[in-house]
Scaffold this motif. Structure first.
Motif, PDB file in Angstrom:
ATOM      1  N   UNK A  67      -2.169   1.072  10.863  1.00  0.00           N
ATOM      2  CA  UNK A  67      -1.240  -0.048  11.016  1.00  0.00           C
ATOM      3  C   UNK A  67      -1.942  -1.400  10.911  1.00  0.00           C
ATOM      4  N   UNK A  68      -3.111  -1.436  10.242  1.00  0.00           N
ATOM      5  CA  UNK A  68      -3.897  -2.664  10.173  1.00  0.00           C
ATOM      6  C   UNK A  68      -4.158  -3.098   8.733  1.00  0.00           C
ATOM      7  N   UNK A  69      -4.347  -4.408   8.589  1.00  0.00           N
ATOM      8  CA  UNK A  69      -4.799  -5.022   7.348  1.00  0.00           C
ATOM      9  C   UNK A  69      -6.091  -5.755   7.678  1.00  0.00           C
ATOM     10  N   UNK A  70      -6.858  -6.147   6.665  1.00  0.00           N
ATOM     11  CA  UNK A  70      -8.095  -6.884   6.892  1.00  0.00           C
ATOM     12  C   UNK A  70      -7.815  -8.370   6.781  1.00  0.00           C
ATOM     13  N   UNK A  73      -9.724 -14.420   7.325  1.00  0.00           N
ATOM     14  CA  UNK A  73     -10.229 -15.484   8.196  1.00  0.00           C
ATOM     15  C   UNK A  73     -10.987 -14.916   9.390  1.00  0.00           C
ATOM     16  N   UNK A  74     -10.390 -13.944  10.067  1.00  0.00           N
ATOM     17  CA  UNK A  74     -11.017 -13.331  11.245  1.00  0.00           C
ATOM     18  C   UNK A  74     -12.172 -12.408  10.862  1.00  0.00           C
ATOM     19  N   UNK A  75     -12.163 -11.927   9.617  1.00  0.00           N
ATOM     20  CA  UNK A  75     -13.137 -10.942   9.138  1.00  0.00           C
ATOM     21  C   UNK A  75     -13.091  -9.680   9.985  1.00  0.00           C
ATOM     22  N   UNK A  76     -11.865  -9.276  10.338  1.00  0.00           N
ATOM     23  CA  UNK A  76     -11.670  -8.097  11.176  1.00  0.00           C
ATOM     24  C   UNK A  76     -10.318  -7.463  10.876  1.00  0.00           C
ATOM     25  N   UNK A  77     -10.137  -6.253  11.370  1.00  0.00           N
ATOM     26  CA  UNK A  77      -8.863  -5.558  11.221  1.00  0.00           C
ATOM     27  C   UNK A  77      -7.840  -6.188  12.164  1.00  0.00           C
ATOM     28  N   UNK A  78      -6.667  -6.524  11.631  1.00  0.00           N
ATOM     29  CA  UNK A  78      -5.605  -7.148  12.420  1.00  0.00           C
ATOM     30  C   UNK A  78      -4.264  -6.578  11.986  1.00  0.00           C
ATOM     31  N   UNK A  79      -3.278  -6.723  12.854  1.00  0.00           N
ATOM     32  CA  UNK A  79      -1.907  -6.344  12.505  1.00  0.00           C
ATOM     33  C   UNK A  79      -1.200  -7.562  11.932  1.00  0.00           C
ATOM     34  N   UNK A  80      -0.331  -7.357  10.953  1.00  0.00           N
ATOM     35  CA  UNK A  80       0.416  -8.494  10.406  1.00  0.00           C
ATOM     36  C   UNK A  80       1.565  -8.879  11.339  1.00  0.00           C
ATOM     37  N   UNK A  81       1.987 -10.132  11.258  1.00  0.00           N
ATOM     38  CA  UNK A  81       3.091 -10.634  12.070  1.00  0.00           C
ATOM     39  C   UNK A  81       4.344  -9.814  11.773  1.00  0.00           C
ATOM     40  N   UNK A  82       4.931  -9.257  12.817  1.00  0.00           N
ATOM     41  CA  UNK A  82       6.156  -8.490  12.666  1.00  0.00           C
ATOM     42  C   UNK A  82       6.009  -7.243  11.815  1.00  0.00           C
ATOM     43  N   UNK A  83       4.774  -6.822  11.558  1.00  0.00           N
ATOM     44  CA  UNK A  83       4.484  -5.660  10.706  1.00  0.00           C
ATOM     45  C   UNK A  83       5.124  -5.813   9.324  1.00  0.00           C
ATOM     46  N   UNK A 100       0.567 -11.725   7.106  1.00  0.00           N
ATOM     47  CA  UNK A 100       0.059 -12.875   7.853  1.00  0.00           C
ATOM     48  C   UNK A 100      -0.526 -12.350   9.158  1.00  0.00           C
ATOM     49  N   UNK A 101      -1.741 -12.757   9.463  1.00  0.00           N
ATOM     50  CA  UNK A 101      -2.458 -12.297  10.653  1.00  0.00           C
ATOM     51  C   UNK A 101      -1.749 -12.742  11.929  1.00  0.00           C
ATOM     52  N   UNK A 117       2.099   4.505  -1.128  1.00  0.00           N
ATOM     53  CA  UNK A 117       2.947   3.397  -0.660  1.00  0.00           C
ATOM     54  C   UNK A 117       4.055   3.880   0.268  1.00  0.00           C
ATOM     55  N   UNK A 118       4.592   5.061   0.023  1.00  0.00           N
ATOM     56  CA  UNK A 118       5.664   5.582   0.873  1.00  0.00           C
ATOM     57  C   UNK A 118       5.197   5.818   2.303  1.00  0.00           C
ATOM     58  N   UNK A 119       3.975   6.308   2.479  1.00  0.00           N
ATOM     59  CA  UNK A 119       3.476   6.533   3.839  1.00  0.00           C
ATOM     60  C   UNK A 119       3.253   5.206   4.563  1.00  0.00           C
ATOM     61  N   UNK A 120       2.878   4.150   3.832  1.00  0.00           N
ATOM     62  CA  UNK A 120       2.719   2.839   4.457  1.00  0.00           C
ATOM     63  C   UNK A 120       4.077   2.213   4.754  1.00  0.00           C
ATOM     64  N   UNK A 121       5.095   2.594   4.005  1.00  0.00           N
ATOM     65  CA  UNK A 121       6.449   2.081   4.259  1.00  0.00           C
ATOM     66  C   UNK A 121       6.975   2.583   5.602  1.00  0.00           C
ATOM     67  N   UNK A 122       6.456   3.696   6.083  1.00  0.00           N
ATOM     68  CA  UNK A 122       6.848   4.203   7.398  1.00  0.00           C
ATOM     69  C   UNK A 122       6.248   3.357   8.520  1.00  0.00           C
ATOM     70  N   UNK A 123       5.165   2.646   8.234  1.00  0.00           N
ATOM     71  CA  UNK A 123       4.470   1.837   9.243  1.00  0.00           C
ATOM     72  C   UNK A 123       4.838   0.360   9.136  1.00  0.00           C
ATOM     73  N   UNK A 124       4.898  -0.160   7.905  1.00  0.00           N
ATOM     74  CA  UNK A 124       5.143  -1.579   7.668  1.00  0.00           C
ATOM     75  C   UNK A 124       6.539  -1.815   7.102  1.00  0.00           C
ATOM     76  N   UNK A 125       7.024  -3.040   7.289  1.00  0.00           N
ATOM     77  CA  UNK A 125       8.245  -3.486   6.605  1.00  0.00           C
ATOM     78  C   UNK A 125       7.786  -4.078   5.285  1.00  0.00           C
ATOM     79  N   UNK A 126       7.967  -3.343   4.193  1.00  0.00           N
ATOM     80  CA  UNK A 126       7.412  -3.740   2.901  1.00  0.00           C
ATOM     81  C   UNK A 126       8.478  -4.378   2.028  1.00  0.00           C
TER      82      UNK A 126
END
Length: 134
Positions: A67-70, A73-83, A100-101, A117-126
């Motif tokens: 559930x993370x993106x890179x 700016x932070x140079x780290x794994x973060x979750x996007x706003x509102x997924x 957006x971080x 992409x389908x498996x990521x669609x289960x985690x993120x709002x794409x």
């Protein structure tokens, strides 16, 4: 890799083979690259260079959770706003998720196989990027 494991290299030869400067090779020796003897001219086994570079590249990797993106700016794994993320096609096989971080409002990205992409669609709002068909 342009370095052959069965050969030995001096500092200048290793630098030329890797497209680096001799100073970089000397810094790698100080950092732990094994040399055959402590006397000059230093001889370095090609296998030692390969092992050192593999370890160095592996240490630089930062695995992401499902559930993370890179965040660039932070140079780290973060979750996007509102997924929420957008997806854009890079090539036939790869796509890029962008969000957006949550922490710094910077750009977060993750390269994925288009087939997953389908498996990521289960985690993120794409949502699809304009002009993109992943």
């Amino acid at each position: 890799m342009s370095v052959k494991s069965a050969l030995t290299y001096d500092i200048n030869e290793a630098a030329v083979a890797l497209g680096k400067t001799p100073a970089t090779i000397r810094n790698w020796i100080k950092d732990g690259l094994a040399v055959m003897s402590s006397r000059k001219p230093y001889l370095i086994l090609g296998a030692a260079i390969q092992e050192y570079l593999r370890a160095k590249y592996k240490a630089a990797k930062r695995p992401l959770g499902p559930d993370q993106l890179f965040c660039l700016s932070c140079r780290a794994a973060q979750k996007p706003v509102g997924m929420s993320v957008t997806i854009g096609r890079i090539s036939q096989r790869t796509s890029l998720l962008k969000g957006v971080c949550e922490r710094c409002d910077g750009v977060c990205t993750r390269m994925i196989a288009t087939s997953t992409a389908d498996s990521f669609a289960a985690v993120f709002k794409i949502t699809k990027e304009a002009g993109s068909e992943p």
